[in-house]
Design a protein around this motif. Structure first.
Motif, PDB file in Angstrom:
ATOM      1  N   ALA A   1       0.838  -1.206   0.000  1.00 23.27           N
ATOM      2  CA  ALA A   1       0.000   0.000   0.000  1.00 23.27           C
ATOM      3  C   ALA A   1       0.869   1.252   0.000  1.00 23.27           C
ATOM      4  O   ALA A   1       0.591   2.223  -0.719  1.00 23.27           O
ATOM      5  CB  ALA A   1      -0.930  -0.008   1.211  1.00 23.27           C
ATOM      6  N   GLN A   2       1.935   1.229   0.782  1.00 22.94           N
ATOM      7  CA  GLN A   2       2.846   2.372   0.827  1.00 22.94           C
ATOM      8  C   GLN A   2       3.547   2.564  -0.519  1.00 22.94           C
ATOM      9  O   GLN A   2       3.655   3.687  -1.019  1.00 22.94           O
ATOM     10  CB  GLN A   2       3.868   2.194   1.939  1.00 22.94           C
ATOM     11  CG  GLN A   2       4.805   3.379   2.079  1.00 22.94           C
ATOM     12  CD  GLN A   2       5.825   3.182   3.187  1.00 22.94           C
ATOM     13  OE1 GLN A   2       6.292   2.066   3.424  1.00 22.94           O
ATOM     14  NE2 GLN A   2       6.169   4.265   3.866  1.00 22.94           N
TER      15      GLN A   2
ATOM     16  N   ALA B   1       9.371   4.670  -4.385  1.00 22.33           N
ATOM     17  CA  ALA B   1       8.557   3.487  -4.674  1.00 22.33           C
ATOM     18  C   ALA B   1       9.457   2.293  -4.978  1.00 22.33           C
ATOM     19  O   ALA B   1       9.190   1.175  -4.522  1.00 22.33           O
ATOM     20  CB  ALA B   1       7.614   3.762  -5.839  1.00 22.33           C
ATOM     21  N   ARG B   2      10.508   2.535  -5.733  1.00 23.90           N
ATOM     22  CA  ARG B   2      11.466   1.459  -6.051  1.00 23.90           C
ATOM     23  C   ARG B   2      12.035   0.870  -4.759  1.00 23.90           C
ATOM     24  O   ARG B   2      12.077  -0.353  -4.590  1.00 23.90           O
ATOM     25  CB  ARG B   2      12.596   2.001  -6.917  1.00 23.90           C
ATOM     26  CG  ARG B   2      13.692   0.974  -7.192  1.00 23.90           C
ATOM     27  CD  ARG B   2      14.937   1.623  -7.734  1.00 23.90           C
ATOM     28  NE  ARG B   2      14.841   1.869  -9.157  1.00 23.90           N
ATOM     29  CZ  ARG B   2      15.712   2.625  -9.833  1.00 23.90           C
ATOM     30  NH1 ARG B   2      16.713   3.211  -9.213  1.00 23.90           N
ATOM     31  NH2 ARG B   2      15.578   2.783 -11.123  1.00 23.90           N
ATOM     32  N   ALA B   3      12.441   1.724  -3.845  1.00 27.49           N
ATOM     33  CA  ALA B   3      13.002   1.256  -2.575  1.00 27.49           C
ATOM     34  C   ALA B   3      11.952   0.482  -1.764  1.00 27.49           C
ATOM     35  O   ALA B   3      12.257  -0.567  -1.181  1.00 27.49           O
ATOM     36  CB  ALA B   3      13.528   2.434  -1.763  1.00 27.49           C
ATOM     37  N   ALA B   4      10.719   0.971  -1.762  1.00 25.03           N
ATOM     38  CA  ALA B   4       9.647   0.285  -1.021  1.00 25.03           C
ATOM     39  C   ALA B   4       9.360  -1.086  -1.628  1.00 25.03           C
ATOM     40  O   ALA B   4       9.191  -2.073  -0.898  1.00 25.03           O
ATOM     41  CB  ALA B   4       8.387   1.147  -1.015  1.00 25.03           C
ATOM     42  N   TYR B   5       9.303  -1.162  -2.962  1.00 26.98           N
ATOM     43  CA  TYR B   5       9.071  -2.454  -3.609  1.00 26.98           C
ATOM     44  C   TYR B   5      10.220  -3.425  -3.345  1.00 26.98           C
ATOM     45  O   TYR B   5      10.005  -4.622  -3.192  1.00 26.98           O
ATOM     46  CB  TYR B   5       8.867  -2.297  -5.114  1.00 26.98           C
ATOM     47  CG  TYR B   5       7.463  -1.901  -5.487  1.00 26.98           C
ATOM     48  CD1 TYR B   5       6.369  -2.641  -5.054  1.00 26.98           C
ATOM     49  CD2 TYR B   5       7.232  -0.801  -6.289  1.00 26.98           C
ATOM     50  CE1 TYR B   5       5.084  -2.282  -5.402  1.00 26.98           C
ATOM     51  CE2 TYR B   5       5.944  -0.438  -6.644  1.00 26.98           C
ATOM     52  CZ  TYR B   5       4.871  -1.185  -6.193  1.00 26.98           C
ATOM     53  OH  TYR B   5       3.598  -0.832  -6.536  1.00 26.98           O
ATOM     54  N   ARG B   6      11.433  -2.917  -3.270  1.00 25.33           N
ATOM     55  CA  ARG B   6      12.567  -3.801  -2.994  1.00 25.33           C
ATOM     56  C   ARG B   6      12.480  -4.395  -1.593  1.00 25.33           C
ATOM     57  O   ARG B   6      12.871  -5.543  -1.371  1.00 25.33           O
ATOM     58  CB  ARG B   6      13.883  -3.060  -3.208  1.00 25.33           C
ATOM     59  CG  ARG B   6      14.177  -2.872  -4.680  1.00 25.33           C
ATOM     60  CD  ARG B   6      15.486  -2.184  -4.920  1.00 25.33           C
ATOM     61  NE  ARG B   6      15.755  -2.127  -6.357  1.00 25.33           N
ATOM     62  CZ  ARG B   6      16.684  -1.369  -6.893  1.00 25.33           C
ATOM     63  NH1 ARG B   6      17.449  -0.610  -6.134  1.00 25.33           N
ATOM     64  NH2 ARG B   6      16.861  -1.368  -8.196  1.00 25.33           N
ATOM     65  N   LEU B   7      11.959  -3.628  -0.633  1.00 25.39           N
ATOM     66  CA  LEU B   7      11.752  -4.167   0.718  1.00 25.39           C
ATOM     67  C   LEU B   7      10.721  -5.297   0.696  1.00 25.39           C
ATOM     68  O   LEU B   7      10.907  -6.335   1.337  1.00 25.39           O
ATOM     69  CB  LEU B   7      11.300  -3.063   1.674  1.00 25.39           C
ATOM     70  CG  LEU B   7      12.356  -2.048   2.087  1.00 25.39           C
ATOM     71  CD1 LEU B   7      11.727  -0.948   2.928  1.00 25.39           C
ATOM     72  CD2 LEU B   7      13.475  -2.727   2.850  1.00 25.39           C
ATOM     73  N   VAL B   8       9.634  -5.093  -0.053  1.00 29.27           N
ATOM     74  CA  VAL B   8       8.610  -6.131  -0.148  1.00 29.27           C
ATOM     75  C   VAL B   8       9.177  -7.346  -0.883  1.00 29.27           C
ATOM     76  O   VAL B   8       8.876  -8.486  -0.544  1.00 29.27           O
ATOM     77  CB  VAL B   8       7.342  -5.618  -0.855  1.00 29.27           C
ATOM     78  CG1 VAL B   8       6.249  -6.672  -0.837  1.00 29.27           C
ATOM     79  CG2 VAL B   8       6.821  -4.354  -0.203  1.00 29.27           C
ATOM     80  N   TRP B   9      10.008  -7.096  -1.884  1.00 30.37           N
ATOM     81  CA  TRP B   9      10.659  -8.178  -2.636  1.00 30.37           C
ATOM     82  C   TRP B   9      11.474  -9.053  -1.681  1.00 30.37           C
ATOM     83  O   TRP B   9      11.390 -10.275  -1.714  1.00 30.37           O
ATOM     84  CB  TRP B   9      11.524  -7.567  -3.727  1.00 30.37           C
ATOM     85  CG  TRP B   9      12.293  -8.523  -4.588  1.00 30.37           C
ATOM     86  CD1 TRP B   9      12.138  -9.878  -4.685  1.00 30.37           C
ATOM     87  CD2 TRP B   9      13.350  -8.194  -5.483  1.00 30.37           C
ATOM     88  NE1 TRP B   9      13.034 -10.406  -5.598  1.00 30.37           N
ATOM     89  CE2 TRP B   9      13.787  -9.379  -6.102  1.00 30.37           C
ATOM     90  CE3 TRP B   9      13.964  -7.001  -5.828  1.00 30.37           C
ATOM     91  CZ2 TRP B   9      14.804  -9.408  -7.036  1.00 30.37           C
ATOM     92  CZ3 TRP B   9      14.974  -7.033  -6.762  1.00 30.37           C
ATOM     93  CH2 TRP B   9      15.393  -8.222  -7.369  1.00 30.37           C
ATOM     94  N   ASN B  10      12.259  -8.414  -0.809  1.00 37.02           N
ATOM     95  CA  ASN B  10      13.056  -9.166   0.169  1.00 37.02           C
ATOM     96  C   ASN B  10      12.152  -9.995   1.081  1.00 37.02           C
ATOM     97  O   ASN B  10      12.432 -11.163   1.357  1.00 37.02           O
ATOM     98  CB  ASN B  10      13.928  -8.225   1.009  1.00 37.02           C
ATOM     99  CG  ASN B  10      15.078  -7.663   0.209  1.00 37.02           C
ATOM    100  OD1 ASN B  10      15.522  -8.246  -0.769  1.00 37.02           O
ATOM    101  ND2 ASN B  10      15.564  -6.509   0.619  1.00 37.02           N
TER     102      ASN B  10
END
Length: 166
Positions: A59-60, A73-82
């Motif tokens: 959501a974030q 957004a790229r950084a946030a998606y990378r956290l979810v990816w991990n």
């Protein structure tokens, strides 16, 4: 040694935190609809701090995409990816990688976008043997390379000239 009260209260605390996270997500959506973006972002940050689960982190990230803050957004998606990679959730991994590929395309990093797209398809196959591009697009709400216009010329295509008939 932990007191027994802490051990038994832990699942309740987790459930309460999830309920609070849902209410916070709802409030963030309401604030965003009222164009109170700074407040919505603060609520989303609090939501992720309260419940750092894939739903709140996605959501974030989506909020950041809508606000056109693509690097964030790229950084946030990378956290979810991990998180998805560590949990082994192939479906989540596929969704996150598709969304990340879309952000990479918007940022102009075609190589990274292509790499994420292939990984997303591979993760989708792990989650469901019948995964296809249509399925992947449905999961993410985005088509594969939908925002890219092809500029390549097909060199083997030579237009035929028409001779006037006599």
């Amino acid at each position: 040694m932990m007191p027994a009260a802490h051990v038994s209260a832990s699942p309740t605390l987790s459930l309460e935190c999830e309920q609070v996270a849902r209410r916070l997500l709802s409030e963030a959506q309401r604030l965003e609809s009222l164009k109170q973006f700074a407040a919505a972002e603060s609520v989303l940050q609090a939501t992720v701090a309260c419940s750092p689960c894939p739903e709140t982190m996605l959501a974030q990230a989506e909020f950041l995409v809508r606000r056109e803050r693509l690097e964030d957004a790229r950084a946030a998606y990378r956290l979810v990816w991990n998180h998805a990679a560590l949990s082994g959730d192939s479906k989540l991994l596929s969704v996150v990688l598709h969304n990340l590929a879309s952000v990479e395309r918007q940022l102009g990093d075609w190589s990274a976008a292509r790499s994420h797209q292939f990984r997303a398809l591979a993760a989708g196959y792990d989650a469901d043997d019948s995964c296809s591009e249509e399925t992947a697009a449905e999961l993410t709400g985005r088509g594969l390379d939908a925002d890219r216009k092809s500029t390549r010329l097909n060199s083997s295509h030579i237009p035929l000239s028409r001779m006037p008939s006599s």
